[in-house]
Design a protein around this motif. Structure first.
Motif, short mmCIF file in Angstrom:
data_model
loop_
_atom_site.label_atom_id
_atom_site.label_comp_id
_atom_site.label_asym_id
_atom_site.label_seq_id
_atom_site.Cartn_x
_atom_site.Cartn_y
_atom_site.Cartn_z
N GLU A 1 0.84 -1.20 0.00
CA GLU A 1 0.00 0.00 0.00
C GLU A 1 0.88 1.26 0.00
OE1 GLU A 1 -2.45 -0.33 3.42
OE2 GLU A 1 -3.52 -2.11 2.71
N VAL A 2 0.50 2.23 -0.81
CA VAL A 2 1.25 3.49 -0.86
C VAL A 2 0.44 4.64 -0.26
CG1 VAL A 2 2.61 2.81 -2.86
CG2 VAL A 2 0.44 3.99 -3.22
N VAL A 3 -0.86 4.46 -0.10
CA VAL A 3 -1.71 5.45 0.56
C VAL A 3 -1.82 5.07 2.04
CG1 VAL A 3 -4.05 6.39 0.74
CG2 VAL A 3 -3.01 6.03 -1.52
N LEU A 4 -1.64 6.03 2.92
CA LEU A 4 -1.77 5.80 4.36
C LEU A 4 -3.26 5.90 4.70
CD1 LEU A 4 1.26 7.92 5.61
CD2 LEU A 4 1.22 5.57 4.73
N ARG A 5 -3.92 4.75 4.66
CA ARG A 5 -5.39 4.72 4.70
C ARG A 5 -5.96 5.36 5.96
NH1 ARG A 5 -9.74 1.25 2.54
NH2 ARG A 5 -11.48 1.38 4.01
N GLN B 1 6.58 -2.55 -1.32
CA GLN B 1 6.78 -3.86 -1.93
C GLN B 1 6.12 -3.89 -3.30
OE1 GLN B 1 5.73 -7.25 0.53
NE2 GLN B 1 5.20 -8.46 -1.28
N GLY B 2 6.94 -4.07 -4.33
CA GLY B 2 6.41 -4.20 -5.68
C GLY B 2 6.16 -5.64 -6.04
N GLN B 3 5.81 -5.88 -7.29
CA GLN B 3 5.50 -7.23 -7.72
C GLN B 3 6.73 -8.14 -7.66
OE1 GLN B 3 3.50 -7.34 -11.47
NE2 GLN B 3 3.19 -9.55 -11.46
#
Length: 694
Positions: free
Chosen positions: A45-49, A136-138
């Motif tokens: 996740e790149v958005v801090l939900r 973490q990418g693919q």
């Protein structure tokens, strides 16, 4: 001990400077999923939900839990595999809010917009700078150096290197951005800026920008900062102070399309400050004498986009109460270029709040301006404010179109002599719109002898000259090469080409012919004689083949008349038949002329519809297209932007602003292009020196 900080030291210095500007700082491990206070549940996740949800609730207290959840889903769920398409989707949500379907009190359906950012009160947002933010990418884990979040959305990315370290450089930091795009593309959905620095140099750009478009930010409060200050410090204080960053995002970003793909641009420092000064000057002038002033930013430094950003910002300014903006040029082709390439090409609300319109007739112009009570971005040529001969003979004044005070007249190339205040178009403009505010934009300075321009527009608002543009890398140097010794111009023609002749030739050809009468015929016949054109063609072909062999790109040939342009084309075609075709979609050489079916047969193969000229222009702008050389008389000498163009062959008398505008066709930055070249076949050296002095 080296004065250049290590990468770790630079990271801490960046964080300290950001903290001074109001950003809360944290290490990635403090908010990671594995920490005691996780801001996300997964390293992917790149958005801090959690922070995003808190921000939505804080900025939209009227939304219920279901609406908040709907907004969160819209933010987080992608709709496309294209990073740029996703970035455009995110920008719309960021600046316009998330559309939420709800019910009005009477039960009828309605759409409300959930705000993600408070643009009016920057510190009402949750501002967080995270260093070593692991994603973490693919296939790979990546850890960007610093990421700036606003309400949990990752808006800015820093990549830092240490100057002089093995394998580390500013270019290395730029290359690292490409690695991130490949391995963790989701990080760029909400990205508004990328910053690269090696501790000595610092640059900012878009994640899709080419290397040459990453630029320094040289001001903190609008004037050039001391060279003793570290560049990263100036950039952070001048660009990333929260109020300024959000201003850049909302008012100084443009999305457009090129070749079917979405492209985004953001203002450089000189554009940002000039537009904000111009907006302030306009709001002051509305309460004053209606003269906002003139913005002089040298050719090639992005004046068209400044006009676009100014238009978007002044249209939204509360003091202006939804103004009408009238954009004026003095030639149809310039009107088309500014309208088609810049204003109409921008995507909705990025930055214009409404779609611009272009009027074709004086009656249409009068109708649009007299009927409007507010709003509207209207393009026209200033000639539509002229009087017919019958109206002049009858002593009629130009009619009043509107007496509203919230009309802004924005004039491109405001220095031109035909903006005459005494008995010309400027006088008629004032008669038609007596309470309007006037602002001018120009790529060349107002000449010292030009008194009417200041009387219409006022003094300079902002100046960005050629020297500063080259120093900043906004443009490249332009070099001069005389070729008169190889292609001699008879003395009788040289003696006829004085200042008045050069000024007249700058006008539309029919007007120049009428003003100069027999002198035009004599000089045009000598300059365009078949013997001389054969010499010019032979020398030009030899020169271009050598030039093209050393530098990939394009060139432009400027001739004195349309007849000469067509005749020179035929001479070059005779020498290099493989360069020419009858098909506009192929061929290395083309002529671009204005004209009609009434013109002589020699010109007819080169006269095109507006749509055909636009298609040819797209070929000329495409560095990968085989079209290399275009021959022009006056079309494309202003407003045409082809960064790969590096050589201009001049066989037309020019001086002053017209000369500076013409040679600027070759001063655009492009990849490793070090400079442009002006090749002189007619003797413009003294005029060029004089124009540069002005």
């Amino acid at each position: 001990m080296s004065s250049i900080p290590s990468e770790a030291e630079l990271e801490l210095l960046v964080l300290e400077t950001l903290a001074d500007q109001g950003w809360v700082t944290a290490h990635g491990t403090e908010i990671d999923p594995e920490s005691g206070y996780p801001a996300r549940t997964d390293f992917r996740e790149v958005v801090l939900r959690h922070r995003l949800e808190a921000g939505i609730r804080r900025l939209n207290p009227e939304l219920d839990d279901g609406a908040v959840e709907e907004a969160l889903r819209a933010v987080i769920a992608p709709e496309s595999q294209s990073p740029m398409q996703e970035n455009w989707r995110a920008y719309k949500l960021l600046t316009q809010g998330v559309p939420i379907e709800s019910r009005a009190p009477d039960g009828s359906p309605r759409t409300v917009r959930a705000r993600l950012i408070d643009f009016d009160d920057p510190f009402a947002n949750d501002l967080l700078a995270v260093h070593q933010f692991r994603v973490q990418g693919q296939h790979h884990n990546r850890r960007p150096d610093v990421v700036l979040f606003a309400n949990g959305l990752p808006l800015v990315l820093f990549e830092l290197k240490r100057a002089g370290a093995t394998g580390a450089s500013l270019r290395g930091a730029f290359n690292q951005l490409s690695t991130y795009q490949r391995d963790i593309p989701d990080l760029f959905t909400w990205n508004q800026l990328c910053v690269i620095s090696d501790g000595v140099l610092a640059r900012a750009g878009q994640f899709t920008s080419r290397w040459e478009h990453f630029a320094p930010w040289k001001t903190i409060e609008g004037t050039l900062a001391s060279a003793a200050l570290p560049q990263f410090e100036v950039l952070i204080k001048g660009m990333l102070q929260p109020e300024r960053l959000l201003d850049l995002v909302r008012s100084f970003t443009v999305f457009t399309t090129e070749g079917g793909r979405v492209v985004r641009l953001v203002a450089k420092y000189h554009q940002f400050w000039a537009v904000n000064k111009a907006v302030f000057a306009t709001t002051e002038a509305v309460e004053g004498d209606g003269r906002a002033g003139v913005v002089w930013h040298t050719q090639g430094s992005g004046k068209s986009y400044e006009m676009l950003w100014y238009a978007g910002k002044i249209m939204r300014h509360p003091v202006m109460e939804n103004p009408t903006l009238l954009v004026l040029t003095d030639r149809n082709d310039l009107d088309d270029q500014l309208f088609d390439d810049t204003f109409a090409a921008s995507l909705p609300n990025a930055p214009l709040p409404e779609k611009p319109v272009q009027v074709d007739t004086r009656a249409e112009l009068k109708g649009v301006l007299s009927r409007r009570e507010s709003g509207g971005i209207v393009f026209s040529t200033i000639q539509k404010f002229g009087l017919s001969q019958a109206e002049r003979n009858a002593g009629q004044a130009f009619p009043l179109l509107s007496d509203r005070t919230n009309i802004v007249v924005m004039v491109d190339e405001a220095h031109r002599s035909n903006y005459d205040f005494i008995d010309g178009f400027a006088r008629h403009l004032r008669d038609a719109l007596p309470n309007a505010t006037f602002i001018g934009f120009t790529g060349t300075p107002i000449e010292s002898t030009d008194k009417s321009t200041k009387s219409v527009f006022g003094d300079y608002i902002d100046v960005y000259d050629l020297t500063q543009a080259v120093e900043d890398g906004a443009t490249v140097k332009v070099f001069y090469e005389p070729r008169l010794a190889r292609v001699e111009l008879p003395s009788e023609a040289l003696n006829e080409i004085d200042d008045s002749f050069a000024e007249a030739v700058a006008l539309v050809e029919d007007t120049a012919r009428e003003q100069l009468k027999s002198k035009w015929a004599r000089v045009e016949a000598i300059v365009g004689s078949s013997e001389r054109l054969a010499e010019v063609a032979a020398d030009l072909v030899m020169h271009w083949e050598a030039r093209r062999g050393a530098f990939a790109g394009k060139g432009m040939i400027v001739t004195m008349s349309r007849r000469i342009a067509a005749a020179l084309y035929d001479e070059i075609a005779r020498l290099r038949p493989s360069w020419v075709t009858d098909d506009d979609t192929t061929g290395k050489l083309k002529v671009v002329l204005s004209g009609s079916a009434a013109d002589e047969a020699l010109l007819q193969p080169h006269i095109r519809t507006k749509e055909a000229r636009r298609a040819l222009r797209d070929r000329a702008k495409d560095p990968n297209d085989e079209l290399e050389l275009v021959i022009v008389r006056d079309m494309w000498l202003t407003g045409f932007d082809s960064p790969s163009m590096h050589t201009m062959y001049v066989d037309k008398p020019m001086r002053g602003a017209n000369l500076m505008q013409a040679i600027a066709r070759v001063n655009r930055t492009f990849k490793d292009k070090e400079g442009g070249l002006v090749v002189d076949y007619i003797g413009i050296a003294e005029d060029l020196k004089s124009a540069l002095t002005d």
